[in-house]
Design a protein around this motif. Structure first.
Motif, PDB file in Angstrom:
ATOM      1  N   PHE A   1       0.851  -1.427   0.311  1.00 29.22           N
ATOM      2  CA  PHE A   1       0.084   0.086  -0.384  1.00 29.22           C
ATOM      3  C   PHE A   1       0.718   1.230   0.102  1.00 29.22           C
ATOM      4  CE2 PHE A   1      -2.113  -3.938   1.901  1.00 29.22           C
ATOM      5  CZ  PHE A   1      -3.869  -3.240   1.374  1.00 29.22           C
ATOM      6  N   PHE A   2       0.520   2.207  -1.047  1.00 30.34           N
ATOM      7  CA  PHE A   2       1.813   2.916  -0.949  1.00 30.34           C
ATOM      8  C   PHE A   2       0.607   4.368  -0.966  1.00 30.34           C
ATOM      9  CE2 PHE A   2       3.426  -0.073  -2.997  1.00 30.34           C
ATOM     10  CZ  PHE A   2       5.091   0.038  -2.930  1.00 30.34           C
ATOM     11  N   TRP A   3       0.943   5.633   0.140  1.00 26.05           N
ATOM     12  CA  TRP A   3      -0.127   7.112   0.039  1.00 26.05           C
ATOM     13  C   TRP A   3       0.822   7.232  -0.921  1.00 26.05           C
ATOM     14  CZ3 TRP A   3       1.023  11.120   3.997  1.00 26.05           C
ATOM     15  CH2 TRP A   3       0.571  12.250   3.972  1.00 26.05           C
ATOM     16  N   GLN A   4       0.478   7.519  -1.913  1.00 28.06           N
ATOM     17  CA  GLN A   4       1.192   8.828  -2.985  1.00 28.06           C
ATOM     18  C   GLN A   4       0.345   9.386  -4.431  1.00 28.06           C
ATOM     19  OE1 GLN A   4       3.941   6.108  -4.183  1.00 28.06           O
ATOM     20  NE2 GLN A   4       4.674   6.772  -5.966  1.00 28.06           N
ATOM     21  N   ASP A   5       0.602  10.663  -4.570  1.00 24.66           N
ATOM     22  CA  ASP A   5       0.211  12.065  -5.891  1.00 24.66           C
ATOM     23  C   ASP A   5       0.778  11.142  -6.950  1.00 24.66           C
ATOM     24  OD1 ASP A   5      -0.772  13.145  -7.007  1.00 24.66           O
ATOM     25  OD2 ASP A   5       0.352  14.974  -6.420  1.00 24.66           O
ATOM     26  N   LEU A   6       0.389  10.137  -7.338  1.00 21.53           N
ATOM     27  CA  LEU A   6       0.772   9.664  -8.548  1.00 21.53           C
ATOM     28  C   LEU A   6       0.861  10.668  -9.722  1.00 21.53           C
ATOM     29  CD1 LEU A   6      -1.428   6.642  -9.025  1.00 21.53           C
ATOM     30  CD2 LEU A   6       1.148   6.293  -8.707  1.00 21.53           C
ATOM     31  N   THR A   7       0.570  11.984  -9.624  1.00 26.81           N
ATOM     32  CA  THR A   7       0.586  13.152 -10.935  1.00 26.81           C
ATOM     33  C   THR A   7       2.278  13.561 -10.306  1.00 26.81           C
ATOM     34  OG1 THR A   7      -0.443  14.620  -9.504  1.00 26.81           O
ATOM     35  CG2 THR A   7      -1.682  13.555 -11.081  1.00 26.81           C
ATOM     36  N   SER A   8       2.774  13.322  -9.120  1.00 26.10           N
ATOM     37  CA  SER A   8       3.666  13.756  -8.805  1.00 26.10           C
ATOM     38  C   SER A   8       5.150  13.292  -8.638  1.00 26.10           C
ATOM     39  CB  SER A   8       3.764  14.947  -8.388  1.00 26.10           C
ATOM     40  OG  SER A   8       3.187  14.674  -6.762  1.00 26.10           O
ATOM     41  N   GLU A   9       4.550  12.206  -8.067  1.00 23.95           N
ATOM     42  CA  GLU A   9       5.491  10.671  -7.643  1.00 23.95           C
ATOM     43  C   GLU A   9       5.832   9.576  -8.313  1.00 23.95           C
ATOM     44  OE1 GLU A   9       5.623  11.199  -2.625  1.00 23.95           O
ATOM     45  OE2 GLU A   9       2.885  11.250  -3.276  1.00 23.95           O
ATOM     46  N   GLU A  10       6.712   9.217  -8.832  1.00 23.98           N
ATOM     47  CA  GLU A  10       6.872   8.162  -9.794  1.00 23.98           C
ATOM     48  C   GLU A  10       6.628   6.426  -8.872  1.00 23.98           C
ATOM     49  OE1 GLU A  10       7.179   8.100 -12.762  1.00 23.98           O
ATOM     50  OE2 GLU A  10       6.937  10.341 -13.339  1.00 23.98           O
ATOM     51  N   THR A  11       6.424   5.603  -9.356  1.00 26.12           N
ATOM     52  CA  THR A  11       6.755   3.988  -8.659  1.00 26.12           C
ATOM     53  C   THR A  11       7.649   3.813  -8.635  1.00 26.12           C
ATOM     54  OG1 THR A  11       5.701   3.216 -10.259  1.00 26.12           O
ATOM     55  CG2 THR A  11       3.678   3.899  -9.805  1.00 26.12           C
ATOM     56  N   ARG A  12       7.933   2.699  -7.407  1.00 24.49           N
ATOM     57  CA  ARG A  12       9.254   2.087  -7.506  1.00 24.49           C
ATOM     58  C   ARG A  12       9.484   0.879  -8.867  1.00 24.49           C
ATOM     59  NH1 ARG A  12       9.825   1.265  -1.409  1.00 24.49           N
ATOM     60  NH2 ARG A  12       8.781  -0.716  -2.519  1.00 24.49           N
ATOM     61  N   ASP A  13       8.227   0.803  -8.745  1.00 21.79           N
ATOM     62  CA  ASP A  13       8.852  -0.594  -9.995  1.00 21.79           C
ATOM     63  C   ASP A  13       7.690  -0.766 -10.983  1.00 21.79           C
ATOM     64  OD1 ASP A  13      10.037  -2.043  -7.872  1.00 21.79           O
ATOM     65  OD2 ASP A  13       8.211  -2.350  -6.311  1.00 21.79           O
ATOM     66  N   LYS A  14       7.793  -1.434 -11.951  1.00 25.01           N
ATOM     67  CA  LYS A  14       7.091  -1.778 -13.141  1.00 25.01           C
ATOM     68  C   LYS A  14       6.083  -2.858 -12.882  1.00 25.01           C
ATOM     69  CE  LYS A  14       9.737   1.767 -15.179  1.00 25.01           C
ATOM     70  NZ  LYS A  14       8.938   2.659 -15.493  1.00 25.01           N
ATOM     71  N   TYR A  15       4.363  -2.866 -13.582  1.00 23.62           N
ATOM     72  CA  TYR A  15       3.739  -3.768 -13.667  1.00 23.62           C
ATOM     73  C   TYR A  15       3.640  -3.894 -14.879  1.00 23.62           C
ATOM     74  CZ  TYR A  15       3.568  -1.404  -9.147  1.00 23.62           C
ATOM     75  OH  TYR A  15       3.736  -0.619  -8.015  1.00 23.62           O
ATOM     76  N   ASP A  16       2.770  -5.555 -15.044  1.00 29.26           N
ATOM     77  CA  ASP A  16       2.127  -5.870 -15.811  1.00 29.26           C
ATOM     78  C   ASP A  16       0.819  -5.449 -16.718  1.00 29.26           C
ATOM     79  OD1 ASP A  16       4.636  -8.262 -16.512  1.00 29.26           O
ATOM     80  OD2 ASP A  16       3.720  -8.551 -13.938  1.00 29.26           O
ATOM     81  N   LEU A  17      -0.154  -4.950 -15.422  1.00 32.47           N
ATOM     82  CA  LEU A  17      -1.204  -4.756 -15.386  1.00 32.47           C
ATOM     83  C   LEU A  17      -1.362  -3.857 -14.252  1.00 32.47           C
ATOM     84  CD1 LEU A  17      -4.020  -5.151 -16.911  1.00 32.47           C
ATOM     85  CD2 LEU A  17      -4.636  -6.804 -14.848  1.00 32.47           C
ATOM     86  N   ILE A  18      -2.421  -2.678 -14.764  1.00 33.05           N
ATOM     87  CA  ILE A  18      -2.556  -1.544 -14.176  1.00 33.05           C
ATOM     88  C   ILE A  18      -3.760  -1.231 -14.072  1.00 33.05           C
ATOM     89  CG2 ILE A  18      -2.299   0.902 -14.001  1.00 33.05           C
ATOM     90  CD1 ILE A  18       0.713   1.016 -14.475  1.00 33.05           C
ATOM     91  N   VAL A  19      -4.783  -1.312 -12.833  1.00 33.84           N
ATOM     92  CA  VAL A  19      -6.208  -0.798 -13.284  1.00 33.84           C
ATOM     93  C   VAL A  19      -6.058   0.827 -12.848  1.00 33.84           C
ATOM     94  CG1 VAL A  19      -6.698  -3.121 -13.728  1.00 33.84           C
ATOM     95  CG2 VAL A  19      -6.610  -1.913 -11.106  1.00 33.84           C
ATOM     96  N   MET A  20      -7.457   0.670 -13.602  1.00 33.61           N
ATOM     97  CA  MET A  20      -7.734   2.007 -12.364  1.00 33.61           C
ATOM     98  C   MET A  20      -8.625   3.029 -13.472  1.00 33.61           C
ATOM     99  SD  MET A  20      -5.112   4.739 -13.810  1.00 33.61           S
ATOM    100  CE  MET A  20      -5.579   5.438 -15.772  1.00 33.61           C
TER     101      MET A  20
END
Length: 338
Positions: free
Chosen positions: A250-269
């Motif tokens: 679980f990541f408390w994160q502002d995705l519009t200005s903070e990059e994720t640490r990992d890469k994913y096979d699938l993203i849902v949103m």
């Protein structure tokens, strides 16, 4: 929330109508936002509370002492900046009553769009005295913390809402009373044979993550990203209750200005599409671009949006392949492959 409402909140201190906290006094600031200027006589120290990561980061940048949840007791005063959710505004008053000393000053401010008039009326009916002052298209009102507050705290505190008999949410969270119809549409199109690493961008209280875990029991793990600290904690509880054996982070994160640490096979949103009352596709566009950066080569994004949101250009610009899976009278499901 406009900066005008911040000015409304501090106006009673600016004018001297309300005595400013003295040096050594501790002031709790609920719903705090950056951009305020303390009046000259305001010498108390402020403990700001802000659960939304973008606003939290703004306070951090302004060198404010800020936490995502309320901490501490026996404050000398409290400031409450209202938002658009009635239940959340009432809960902030309940928190102030819990944390402020008897006799301590509680000042509340908001604009018309925040329901400040009805909130003031409800507090006035409690017979606690106090006064109010309109300014900058808003209203500030204040009262002293009474000795007997248990009944009001119980009445004003936000209550968890049980959704579909197995999810917990609360006022202030997106679609806290029922599963969002757009999310339901996307859930109906989630894969049943996914075996990689997934992420849920803007996870809210965790509905899509639970649906993906249940439809694809072979997935290796799912990371939930959410800017609202309260919603993220609800998601943590909902994932634990509904799919305890699925590896989750679980990541408390502002995705519009903070990059994720990992890469994913699938993203849902199910991306947010407004910061204020008006729809704004810029938020969703930023989330789509963030998802593209967070996908592995060949990874896939699946998202749902209101039919009128113009996301097709950014999908075409950002992804190697993209398309529309389905739509109904209100929503559309889009996909993109990196």
């Amino acid at each position: 929330m406009s900066r005008d409402t911040l000015k409304t909140l501090f106006h009673p201190f600016e004018t001297g109508v309300v005595p400013a906290p003295a040096e050594g006094e501790r002031v709790l600031f609920l719903g705090a936002e950056a951009g305020y200027r303390l009046p000259e006589e305001f010498a108390g120290s402020i403990a700001a509370v802000q659960a939304l990561k973008p606003l939290y980061r703004g306070l951090e940048a302004a060198k404010a002492a800020v936490t995502p949840v309320v901490e501490g007791e026996d404050y000398d005063a409290a400031l409450i900046l209202c938002g658009k959710h009635k239940g959340e505004n009432e809960d902030r008053i309940a928190e102030a009553l819990k944390r402020v000393k008897v006799g301590g000053l509680i000042v509340v401010a908001g604009g018309k769009e925040d329901g400040i008039q009805s909130l003031r009326k409800r507090v006035n009916q409690l017979g606690w005295g106090g006064d109010s002052l309109p300014k900058y298209h808003g209203i500030a009102f204040w009262f002293g913390r009474p000795e007997e507050v248990a009944d009001v705290i119980a009445k004003f505190s936000k209550k968890p809402v049980r959704v579909e008999g197995r999810f917990d949410a609360a006022p202030g969270m997106f679609s806290h009373e029922r599963v969002d119809a757009g999310s339901e549409l996307l859930a109906s199109r989630l894969p049943d044979d996914f075996k990689g690493h997934a992420a849920d961008f803007g996870a809210g209280w965790g509905y899509l993550s639970v649906m993906l875990a249940e439809k694809s029991p072979g997935l290796k793990g799912i990371d939930l990203f959410e800017a609202d600290h309260h919603a993220l904690e609800a998601a943590r509880a909902n994932l634990k209750a509904n799919c305890p054996n699925v590896p989750t982070r679980f990541f408390w994160q502002d995705l519009t200005s903070e990059e994720t640490r990992d890469k994913y096979d699938l993203i849902v949103m199910n991306p947010p599409f407004h910061e204020t009352q008006a729809a704004d596709p810029a938020l969703g566009v930023a989330m789509i671009k963030a998802a593209a950066r967070a996908l592995k080569i060949g990874g896939k994004l699946m998202l749902v949006a209101n039919r009128g949101m113009p996301y097709e250009p950014v999908m075409a610009e950002t992804f190697k392949e993209w398309g529309e899976t389905c739509r109904n009278a209100r929503f559309k499901v889009l996909w993109g492959k990196r």
